[in-house]
Design a protein around this motif. Structure first.
Motif, short mmCIF file in Angstrom:
data_model
loop_
_atom_site.label_atom_id
_atom_site.label_comp_id
_atom_site.label_asym_id
_atom_site.label_seq_id
_atom_site.Cartn_x
_atom_site.Cartn_y
_atom_site.Cartn_z
N THR A 51 12.46 12.29 3.60
CA THR A 51 12.90 13.00 4.79
C THR A 51 11.95 12.84 5.98
O THR A 51 12.13 13.46 7.00
CB THR A 51 13.04 14.50 4.48
OG1 THR A 51 11.79 15.02 4.04
CG2 THR A 51 14.09 14.73 3.39
N ASN A 52 10.89 12.04 5.82
CA ASN A 52 9.97 11.84 6.93
C ASN A 52 10.66 11.10 8.08
O ASN A 52 11.48 10.23 7.86
CB ASN A 52 8.76 11.02 6.48
CG ASN A 52 7.68 11.91 5.88
OD1 ASN A 52 7.64 13.10 6.16
ND2 ASN A 52 6.84 11.34 5.05
N VAL A 53 10.29 11.45 9.28
CA VAL A 53 10.82 10.78 10.46
C VAL A 53 9.65 10.08 11.16
O VAL A 53 8.62 10.69 11.40
CB VAL A 53 11.48 11.78 11.42
CG1 VAL A 53 11.97 11.06 12.66
CG2 VAL A 53 12.63 12.49 10.73
N ILE A 54 9.80 8.81 11.46
CA ILE A 54 8.73 8.06 12.11
C ILE A 54 8.47 8.65 13.50
O ILE A 54 9.41 8.86 14.28
CB ILE A 54 9.11 6.58 12.23
CG1 ILE A 54 9.27 5.99 10.83
CG2 ILE A 54 8.08 5.81 13.03
CD1 ILE A 54 9.70 4.54 10.84
N PRO A 55 7.23 8.97 13.84
CA PRO A 55 6.95 9.58 15.13
C PRO A 55 7.28 8.64 16.29
O PRO A 55 7.23 7.42 16.15
CB PRO A 55 5.43 9.84 15.07
CG PRO A 55 4.91 8.86 14.06
CD PRO A 55 6.00 8.74 13.04
N GLU A 81 -1.39 7.79 15.70
CA GLU A 81 -2.51 8.41 15.00
C GLU A 81 -2.01 9.47 14.03
O GLU A 81 -2.62 10.51 13.85
CB GLU A 81 -3.48 9.03 16.00
CG GLU A 81 -4.14 8.00 16.91
CD GLU A 81 -5.12 8.62 17.90
OE1 GLU A 81 -5.17 9.87 17.94
OE2 GLU A 81 -5.83 7.89 18.59
N ASP A 82 -0.87 9.19 13.41
CA ASP A 82 -0.29 10.13 12.46
C ASP A 82 -0.79 9.77 11.07
O ASP A 82 -0.54 8.68 10.57
CB ASP A 82 1.24 10.03 12.50
CG ASP A 82 1.91 11.18 11.77
OD1 ASP A 82 1.31 11.65 10.77
OD2 ASP A 82 3.00 11.60 12.16
N PRO A 83 -1.53 10.68 10.40
CA PRO A 83 -2.06 10.37 9.06
C PRO A 83 -0.97 10.12 8.02
O PRO A 83 -1.23 9.51 6.98
CB PRO A 83 -2.88 11.61 8.71
CG PRO A 83 -2.31 12.70 9.57
CD PRO A 83 -1.89 12.04 10.84
N PHE A 122 -0.12 2.94 8.23
CA PHE A 122 0.13 1.53 8.49
C PHE A 122 0.99 1.31 9.74
O PHE A 122 1.33 0.18 10.06
CB PHE A 122 0.81 0.86 7.29
CG PHE A 122 -0.06 0.83 6.07
CD1 PHE A 122 -1.11 -0.07 5.96
CD2 PHE A 122 0.16 1.72 5.03
CE1 PHE A 122 -1.92 -0.09 4.84
CE2 PHE A 122 -0.65 1.71 3.91
CZ PHE A 122 -1.69 0.80 3.81
N LEU A 123 1.35 2.37 10.42
CA LEU A 123 2.17 2.26 11.61
C LEU A 123 1.26 2.09 12.82
O LEU A 123 0.49 2.98 13.17
CB LEU A 123 3.05 3.50 11.78
CG LEU A 123 4.11 3.45 12.86
CD1 LEU A 123 5.10 2.32 12.59
CD2 LEU A 123 4.86 4.77 12.94
N LYS A 124 1.31 0.92 13.45
CA LYS A 124 0.43 0.61 14.58
C LYS A 124 1.25 0.39 15.84
O LYS A 124 2.47 0.28 15.81
CB LYS A 124 -0.41 -0.63 14.27
CG LYS A 124 -1.19 -0.54 12.97
CD LYS A 124 -2.18 0.61 12.97
CE LYS A 124 -2.96 0.69 11.67
NZ LYS A 124 -3.90 1.83 11.64
N ILE A 136 4.40 -7.97 2.04
CA ILE A 136 3.75 -6.94 1.24
C ILE A 136 4.77 -5.85 0.92
O ILE A 136 5.45 -5.34 1.81
CB ILE A 136 2.55 -6.34 1.97
CG1 ILE A 136 1.55 -7.44 2.35
CG2 ILE A 136 1.87 -5.27 1.13
CD1 ILE A 136 0.39 -6.94 3.17
N GLU A 137 4.87 -5.51 -0.35
CA GLU A 137 5.82 -4.49 -0.77
C GLU A 137 5.11 -3.47 -1.65
O GLU A 137 4.19 -3.81 -2.39
CB GLU A 137 6.97 -5.12 -1.55
CG GLU A 137 8.01 -4.12 -2.02
CD GLU A 137 9.07 -4.75 -2.92
OE1 GLU A 137 9.97 -4.02 -3.34
OE2 GLU A 137 8.97 -5.95 -3.19
N GLY A 138 5.56 -2.24 -1.58
CA GLY A 138 5.05 -1.21 -2.50
C GLY A 138 3.68 -0.71 -2.15
O GLY A 138 2.82 -0.58 -3.03
N LEU A 139 3.43 -0.41 -0.86
CA LEU A 139 2.12 0.15 -0.48
C LEU A 139 2.13 1.65 -0.72
O LEU A 139 2.02 2.46 0.19
CB LEU A 139 1.83 -0.19 0.98
CG LEU A 139 1.60 -1.68 1.29
CD1 LEU A 139 1.42 -1.90 2.78
CD2 LEU A 139 0.39 -2.18 0.53
N GLY A 140 2.25 2.02 -1.98
CA GLY A 140 2.27 3.43 -2.36
C GLY A 140 0.88 4.01 -2.47
O GLY A 140 -0.13 3.31 -2.27
N PRO A 141 0.76 5.29 -2.84
CA PRO A 141 -0.55 5.96 -2.90
C PRO A 141 -1.48 5.38 -3.97
O PRO A 141 -2.68 5.63 -3.92
CB PRO A 141 -0.18 7.42 -3.23
CG PRO A 141 1.18 7.35 -3.84
CD PRO A 141 1.86 6.20 -3.17
#
Length: 243
Positions: free
Chosen positions: A174-178, A195-197, A201-203, A229-234
């Motif tokens: 449900t996150n919305v990209i700022p 600068e959203d933690p 990876f959003l630049k 690159i795929e799957g940049l999970g925690p």
């Protein structure tokens, strides 16, 4: 032992949940109640075993992201993973047959009245005091995400994440990209960095020509390498990543 504790919590909660339809069905007759119990148990086991197989293939338990998939997405993923093979289908059949064999054997045992009543009370209280979100360890309770995924009961993980998703607290689907911030500097417009933690990876967009000089430096076509690159999970990115 921690994993076993969360298995027990799910077992008590599921037992308490089954008490309600079983008691209602038993008002008609016991055979009908047993049939309802076996059908619900079969559905639960089928989902449970498939969640284990999903984790075995991906090394990530399935959570609320399931609700972001379309039917075609699920079909394509299952086909591409090769999960529907003879070995896995045989595993599902054997697991379900073994569980039902044990259930039938356990029914033939005569139990004392006090343990039955005590278990009944515990199951009822489990419905009142075990919260769905508590079916898995707290986020960040393990330094290694892989250990967290291993300890978490796979069905409990799916239920807990589904609960937070529909309760409006899900952080996966449900996150919305700022929005980007634009600052005018004369005739040009500069896009400020994000600068959203929650989106490390959003630049900011950079449309400067970085490949042009390479095309002009030689009459030969350049060798271009694309890295996907795929799957940049925690477990592989961010604070506390294991890789």
């Amino acid at each position: 032992f921690q994993s076993l504790w969360y298995d027990v919590k799910l077992w008590l909660l599921f037992s308490g949940f089954l008490l309600v339809p079983y008691l209602l069905a038993s008002l008609k007759n016991i055979s009908f109640a047993n049939g309802v119990y076996y059908i619900l148990t079969a559905i639960f086991l089928l989902i449970y075993v498939n969640l284990i197989l999903y984790y075995q293939i991906t090394l990530n338990p399935l959570g609320a992201e399931f609700f972001a998939y379309t039917t075609q997405d699920i079909k394509s993923t299952v086909q591409a993973s090769g999960a529907l093979n003879f070995k896995n289908i045989l595993f599902i059949v054997i697991a379900m047959c073994l569980i039902f064999f044990l259930l039938i054997k356990l029914k033939k045992i005569t139990y004392a009245k006090f343990p039955v009543i005590a278990f009944f009370v515990v199951c009822i209280f489990s419905l009142l005091f075990i919260k769905l979100k508590d079916l898995i360890p707290a986020e960040g309770s393990f330094k290694d995400t892989k250990v967290f995924y291993l300890v978490a009961n796979k069905m409990g993980y799916f239920i807990a994440k589904s609960y937070t998703h529909f309760a409006g607290n899900n952080d996966v689907a449900t996150n919305v990209i700022p929005e980007q911030t634009y600052i005018s500097e004369g005739d040009s417009t500069v896009i400020t960095p994000f600068e959203d933690p929650d989106f490390p990876f959003l630049k900011r967009a950079d449309s400067s020509d970085v490949l042009g000089p390479f095309f002009n430096s030689s009459p030969e076509q350049p060798v271009m390498v694309f890295v996907v690159i795929e799957g940049l999970g925690p477990s592989v990115s961010g604070p506390g990543a294991g890789v």
